[in-house]
Design an enzyme around this catalytic site. Sequence first.
Site, PDB file in Angstrom:
ATOM      1  N   HIS A 177       0.063  -1.237  16.753  1.00 36.32           N
ATOM      2  CA  HIS A 177      -0.778  -0.450  16.328  1.00 36.32           C
ATOM      3  C   HIS A 177      -0.148   1.016  16.786  1.00 36.32           C
ATOM      4  O   HIS A 177      -1.178   2.275  17.393  1.00 36.32           O
ATOM      5  CB  HIS A 177      -2.441  -0.124  16.606  1.00 36.32           C
ATOM      6  CG  HIS A 177      -2.897  -1.035  15.768  1.00 36.32           C
ATOM      7  ND1 HIS A 177      -3.936  -2.016  16.870  1.00 36.32           N
ATOM      8  CD2 HIS A 177      -3.040  -1.764  15.049  1.00 36.32           C
ATOM      9  CE1 HIS A 177      -4.640  -2.750  15.273  1.00 36.32           C
ATOM     10  NE2 HIS A 177      -4.606  -2.503  14.853  1.00 36.32           N
TER      11      HIS A 177
ATOM     12  N   GLY B 172     -10.294  -1.723  14.590  1.00 34.13           N
ATOM     13  CA  GLY B 172     -10.239  -2.065  13.154  1.00 34.13           C
ATOM     14  C   GLY B 172     -10.494  -3.389  12.520  1.00 34.13           C
ATOM     15  O   GLY B 172     -11.380  -3.822  13.693  1.00 34.13           O
ATOM     16  N   ASN B 173     -10.328  -3.951  11.935  1.00 36.79           N
ATOM     17  CA  ASN B 173     -10.313  -5.196  11.808  1.00 36.79           C
ATOM     18  C   ASN B 173      -9.550  -5.254  12.314  1.00 36.79           C
ATOM     19  O   ASN B 173      -9.467  -6.799  13.414  1.00 36.79           O
ATOM     20  CB  ASN B 173      -9.696  -5.293  10.049  1.00 36.79           C
ATOM     21  CG  ASN B 173     -10.237  -6.688   9.392  1.00 36.79           C
ATOM     22  OD1 ASN B 173     -10.883  -7.492  10.527  1.00 36.79           O
ATOM     23  ND2 ASN B 173      -9.498  -6.920   9.456  1.00 36.79           N
TER      24      ASN B 173
ATOM     25  N   GLY C 235     -14.370   2.011  15.191  1.00 40.44           N
ATOM     26  CA  GLY C 235     -14.738   3.218  16.996  1.00 40.44           C
ATOM     27  C   GLY C 235     -14.707   4.390  16.001  1.00 40.44           C
ATOM     28  O   GLY C 235     -15.740   4.473  16.615  1.00 40.44           O
ATOM     29  N   GLU C 236     -14.304   4.637  14.236  1.00 40.26           N
ATOM     30  CA  GLU C 236     -14.967   6.217  14.331  1.00 40.26           C
ATOM     31  C   GLU C 236     -15.922   5.748  13.393  1.00 40.26           C
ATOM     32  O   GLU C 236     -17.166   7.229  13.481  1.00 40.26           O
ATOM     33  CB  GLU C 236     -14.085   6.391  12.932  1.00 40.26           C
ATOM     34  CG  GLU C 236     -12.502   7.100  13.307  1.00 40.26           C
ATOM     35  CD  GLU C 236     -11.579   6.785  12.438  1.00 40.26           C
ATOM     36  OE1 GLU C 236     -11.781   7.033  11.274  1.00 40.26           O
ATOM     37  OE2 GLU C 236     -10.173   6.259  13.040  1.00 40.26           O
TER      38      GLU C 236
ATOM     39  N   GLU D  51      -2.542   7.136  10.180  1.00 40.81           N
ATOM     40  CA  GLU D  51      -1.503   6.556  10.496  1.00 40.81           C
ATOM     41  C   GLU D  51      -0.153   6.450   9.195  1.00 40.81           C
ATOM     42  O   GLU D  51       1.301   6.785   9.088  1.00 40.81           O
ATOM     43  CB  GLU D  51      -1.175   4.493  10.069  1.00 40.81           C
ATOM     44  CG  GLU D  51      -1.876   4.011  11.796  1.00 40.81           C
ATOM     45  CD  GLU D  51      -2.167   2.548  11.991  1.00 40.81           C
ATOM     46  OE1 GLU D  51      -3.911   2.652  10.695  1.00 40.81           O
ATOM     47  OE2 GLU D  51      -1.736   2.261  12.354  1.00 40.81           O
TER      48      GLU D  51
ATOM     49  N   ARG E 179       6.456   1.403   7.298  1.00 40.48           N
ATOM     50  CA  ARG E 179       5.582   0.649   8.058  1.00 40.48           C
ATOM     51  C   ARG E 179       5.926   0.011   8.644  1.00 40.48           C
ATOM     52  O   ARG E 179       6.302  -1.361   8.099  1.00 40.48           O
ATOM     53  CB  ARG E 179       4.087   1.064   8.505  1.00 40.48           C
ATOM     54  CG  ARG E 179       3.737   0.128   9.326  1.00 40.48           C
ATOM     55  CD  ARG E 179       2.017  -0.648   9.376  1.00 40.48           C
ATOM     56  NE  ARG E 179       1.546  -0.736  10.452  1.00 40.48           N
ATOM     57  CZ  ARG E 179       0.635  -2.647  10.236  1.00 40.48           C
ATOM     58  NH1 ARG E 179       0.176  -2.584   9.114  1.00 40.48           N
ATOM     59  NH2 ARG E 179       0.253  -2.725  11.250  1.00 40.48           N
TER      60      ARG E 179
ATOM     61  N   LYS F  60       0.407  -0.921  -0.049  1.00 40.07           N
ATOM     62  CA  LYS F  60      -0.328   0.018  -0.385  1.00 40.07           C
ATOM     63  C   LYS F  60       0.776   0.721  -0.339  1.00 40.07           C
ATOM     64  O   LYS F  60       1.889   1.275   0.795  1.00 40.07           O
ATOM     65  CB  LYS F  60      -0.624  -0.162   1.268  1.00 40.07           C
ATOM     66  CG  LYS F  60      -2.055  -0.744   1.271  1.00 40.07           C
ATOM     67  CD  LYS F  60      -2.585  -0.551   2.048  1.00 40.07           C
ATOM     68  CE  LYS F  60      -3.144  -2.027   3.211  1.00 40.07           C
ATOM     69  NZ  LYS F  60      -3.443  -1.925   4.315  1.00 40.07           N
TER      70      LYS F  60
HETATM   71  P1  ADP Z   1      -7.690  -2.087   9.344  1.00 39.75           P
HETATM   72  O1  ADP Z   1      -7.519  -1.138   8.997  1.00 39.75           O
HETATM   73  O2  ADP Z   1      -7.221  -3.040  10.458  1.00 39.75           O
HETATM   74  O3  ADP Z   1      -8.155  -3.293   7.979  1.00 39.75           O
HETATM   75  P2  ADP Z   1     -10.255  -0.221   9.482  1.00 39.75           P
HETATM   76  O4  ADP Z   1      -9.496   0.560  10.874  1.00 39.75           O
HETATM   77  O5  ADP Z   1     -10.147  -0.096   8.071  1.00 39.75           O
HETATM   78  O6  ADP Z   1      -9.445  -1.944   9.355  1.00 39.75           O
HETATM   79  O7  ADP Z   1     -11.201  -1.321   9.807  1.00 39.75           O
HETATM   80  C1  ADP Z   1     -12.195  -1.892   9.028  1.00 39.75           C
HETATM   81  C2  ADP Z   1     -13.658  -2.027   9.743  1.00 39.75           C
HETATM   82  O8  ADP Z   1     -14.034  -0.391   9.820  1.00 39.75           O
HETATM   83  C3  ADP Z   1     -14.078  -3.004   8.481  1.00 39.75           C
HETATM   84  O9  ADP Z   1     -14.375  -4.631   8.609  1.00 39.75           O
HETATM   85  C4  ADP Z   1     -15.659  -2.803   9.127  1.00 39.75           C
HETATM   86  O10 ADP Z   1     -15.830  -3.758  10.140  1.00 39.75           O
HETATM   87  C5  ADP Z   1     -15.513  -1.262  10.220  1.00 39.75           C
HETATM   88  N1  ADP Z   1     -16.209  -0.374   9.322  1.00 39.75           N
HETATM   89  C6  ADP Z   1     -15.302   1.042   8.012  1.00 39.75           C
HETATM   90  N2  ADP Z   1     -16.560   1.281   7.993  1.00 39.75           N
HETATM   91  C7  ADP Z   1     -17.745   1.115   8.420  1.00 39.75           C
HETATM   92  C8  ADP Z   1     -19.026   1.955   8.770  1.00 39.75           C
HETATM   93  N3  ADP Z   1     -19.182   3.012   7.716  1.00 39.75           N
HETATM   94  N4  ADP Z   1     -20.176   1.155   9.436  1.00 39.75           N
HETATM   95  C9  ADP Z   1     -20.146  -0.027  10.551  1.00 39.75           C
HETATM   96  N5  ADP Z   1     -18.735  -0.451  10.476  1.00 39.75           N
HETATM   97  C10 ADP Z   1     -17.676  -0.069   9.670  1.00 39.75           C
END
Ligand code: ADP
Length: 397
Positions: A180, A210-211, A333-334, A384, A91, A14
């Site tokens: 993280h 997040g995931n 979280g967001e 990040e 990273r 990425k």
């Molecule tokens: P990572 O960076 O660990 O891959 P992210 O911080 O991008 O993860 O978070 C991904 C997860 O956030 C998704 O799998 C989903 O569950 C959740 N997510 C993303 N957008 C939304 C949304 N609009 N509503 C609810 N959950 C969301």
Amino acid sequence: MNVLVINCGSSSLKYQLINSDSEEVLAKGLCERIGIDGSRITHTPAGGDKDITEVPMPDHTKAVQLVIEKLTDPKVGVIKSLSEVDAVGHRIVHGGEKFASSVVINDEVMKAIEECNDLAPLHNPANLIGINACTSIMPGVPQVAVFDTAFHQTMPPKAYLYGIPYEYYEKFKVRRYGFHGTSHDFVSNEAAKFLGKDRKDLKIIVCHLGNGASISAVMNGKSIDTSMGLTPLEGLFMGTRSGDLDPAIVTFLSNKLKISAEDVLSILNKKSGVLGLSGVSSDFRDLEKAYDEGNEHAKVTLEAYSYRVAKYIGAYAAAMNGVDVIAYTAGVGENTSLIRGMVGEYLTFLGTRIDPEKNKLRGETVVISTPDSKVVTMIVPTNEELAICRETVRLVK
Ligand code: ADP
């Protein structure tokens, strides 16, 4: 200056090109299926459409070469030539006990990162390949390593030691490291800045959901505890990771399923968490939909998820003997007001009060607690890549 931020996985890469003066993302993209059939690069210039090209990428050096070609392409590019890339920020997943902060990459640093390979066998070797690929395509451009573990190196021994024979820590460095870190550092800083306070005067709990998901206790600007451990498997329920469990489950399942301990660990990493428990999805958008439709598995999964988040917040409030700010960040979280609301219900004993209207907001830095809440509860979007860009500039300027 222009900083190329790179996050290299075993078969993916990425990238973001960021102008560090305006902090504007000039372009971003993803190389997928490196070393596998059907590899492709998706490149998105700021304000432009996605440009997807299927092209063979036998290795990461070819991938970096293609990234540079896209960045300098007359149609979808954003710079004229490679000379406009002033530095590269990488990273790096695991810095072990060797790195408590970011560093400019040289031969000695490469060797030290390699010595941490044992601790992150899937990630660190890929990160090193990414650095080598950049060195061969952009010789002379300074490169910086930003570690996921570094921010948590301030944890005291009482937080990072496991209750196992001490010799395993001495011999093999078996301890909690946490991950993280770039996000926990960035978010706790942004939260303090937004509130017009100095982070050094605050007790902050950052919930990076997040995931992958982890929580940290940031006291007077330093991480004093975090929920992930030797590997990112420990702690919260995650998209596909189990988080905390009785370690005896590994051999128990290995015997029952007649599979190796490695295979059980793979299940705990890839098929567990909210995906495994709900049987619905690892994605909270699907889980919320199923919850709204009355799916009982989705309901108990979201209850178990928020219950564990709340327990960690309670534990970290105890660890810091108080908490001033709770900050939610990352995809879940967001965006997921349902989770923030469910967690909030457990925390009224701390004097937290969530404003249900403000809790509907998403993806912006905002206080979601009421003015009389004893603990300020916030959403703080993480970034990040920007944090890596800032670290890179700090070290090469
Ligand atoms: P990572 O960076 O660990 O891959 P992210 O911080 O991008 O993860 O978070 C991904 C997860 O956030 C998704 O799998 C989903 O569950 C959740 N997510 C993303 N957008 C939304 C949304 N609009 N509503 C609810 N959950 C969301």
